[in-house]
Design a protein around this motif. Sequence first.
Motif, PDB file in Angstrom:
ATOM      1  N   TYR A 157       0.966  -1.178   0.031  1.00  0.00           N
ATOM      2  CA  TYR A 157      -0.061  -0.058   0.154  1.00  0.00           C
ATOM      3  C   TYR A 157       0.929   1.204  -0.151  1.00  0.00           C
ATOM      4  O   TYR A 157       0.896   2.036   1.254  1.00  0.00           O
ATOM      5  N   ASP A 159       0.282   3.934  -1.203  1.00  0.00           N
ATOM      6  CA  ASP A 159      -0.309   5.090  -1.290  1.00  0.00           C
ATOM      7  C   ASP A 159      -0.650   5.568   0.069  1.00  0.00           C
ATOM      8  O   ASP A 159      -1.435   6.789   0.119  1.00  0.00           O
ATOM      9  N   ARG A 244      -8.224   4.976   3.102  1.00  0.00           N
ATOM     10  CA  ARG A 244      -8.508   5.864   1.800  1.00  0.00           C
ATOM     11  C   ARG A 244      -9.653   6.313   1.872  1.00  0.00           C
ATOM     12  O   ARG A 244      -9.960   7.460   1.530  1.00  0.00           O
TER      13      ARG A 244
END
Length: 257
Positions: A157, A159, A244
Motif C-alpha cells: 500500500y 499510497d 483511503r
Amino acid sequence: MPNPNFHRRLHGGRWPNYIAGFSVLLLLLAVLLMAGAGPAYRLDLLPLGGAFDMLRRGVYVSAGAASAGLVALIAATFCRRLRPALIGGLVVMATAAMLAVPWLHWQRAQSAPPIHDITTDTENPPAFETLAAAREAAPNAVEYPGGEVAQQQREAYPDIQPVIVDASLNLARDIAEAAALDMGWQIAHNSLTHIEATDTTTWFGFKDDIAIRLSQTDEGVRIDVRSASRLGRSDVGTNAARIRAYFDAVERRLDRT
C-alpha cells in the motif's frame, strides 16, 4: 381422444419440475447459511470458527443448488418445458451472484499481505490510548508491530500516506472529527490533536480501531491515521481501504469549507 398422460410422459413428466424445485430449496438453504453466519456470531450463538463453518457449508450448498439448477435447465430444455427451464436458469444466475461476494473476498485475500495494522506513519504511528484496554482484551496487539509488517505495508500500500490540510489546527480537528462521523465510526476520544474511534463491520460485527493524530507543520496540519483490527491475522486490505475512504471524507469536508 389424445391421452394427456402420454404427452406428459413424452415431455419428461414431472421430473424437470422436481429438479427445479429441489434447486430452489437448496438455494434458500444456502442463503440462510451464508446470510446467517454473521448474525449468529454477532449474537454469540456461534463461536467464530463455527460461524465460518456455517459460511463454508453455505458455499457448498450453493454449489449444489447451481448444479441442480443447471440439470433442471438442461432437462427442461430437452423436454421442452418452459417453467422448470426458467427456474433452473434463475437459480444458476442467483447462485453466481451470491457467490460473487465471497469469491471477490477470496481474491482480495490472495493479493493482500497477512497484516492487520495499517498506518500513514510506520516510524511513529498514532497510538491507542483510550482504546488500549479494549485492544488488550482482544487477540491483536495494542502496539504497532513495525519491522516486517511496516515493510509489507509499504510494498502493498504505497499510497497510504499522511495528508496535509491547509487550515488552522482547530478547523483541521473539526474536519477530522466530522469525517470520522461521516464514516459512521464511534468516537471514543476527541482532543485537539488526537482522535480515537471504533468501526464495526456490518456482517460479522468485527471491531477495528482507528487513531488519528493532527500535527502542526510549516505546510499546514498533518493528519496521520492508523487503522488496526482487533481480531485476525490478515485484514484482507480492509484497513488500508478504510484509511483511503477516510481521507476521501476529509477532502469532501474541505470542499464544503
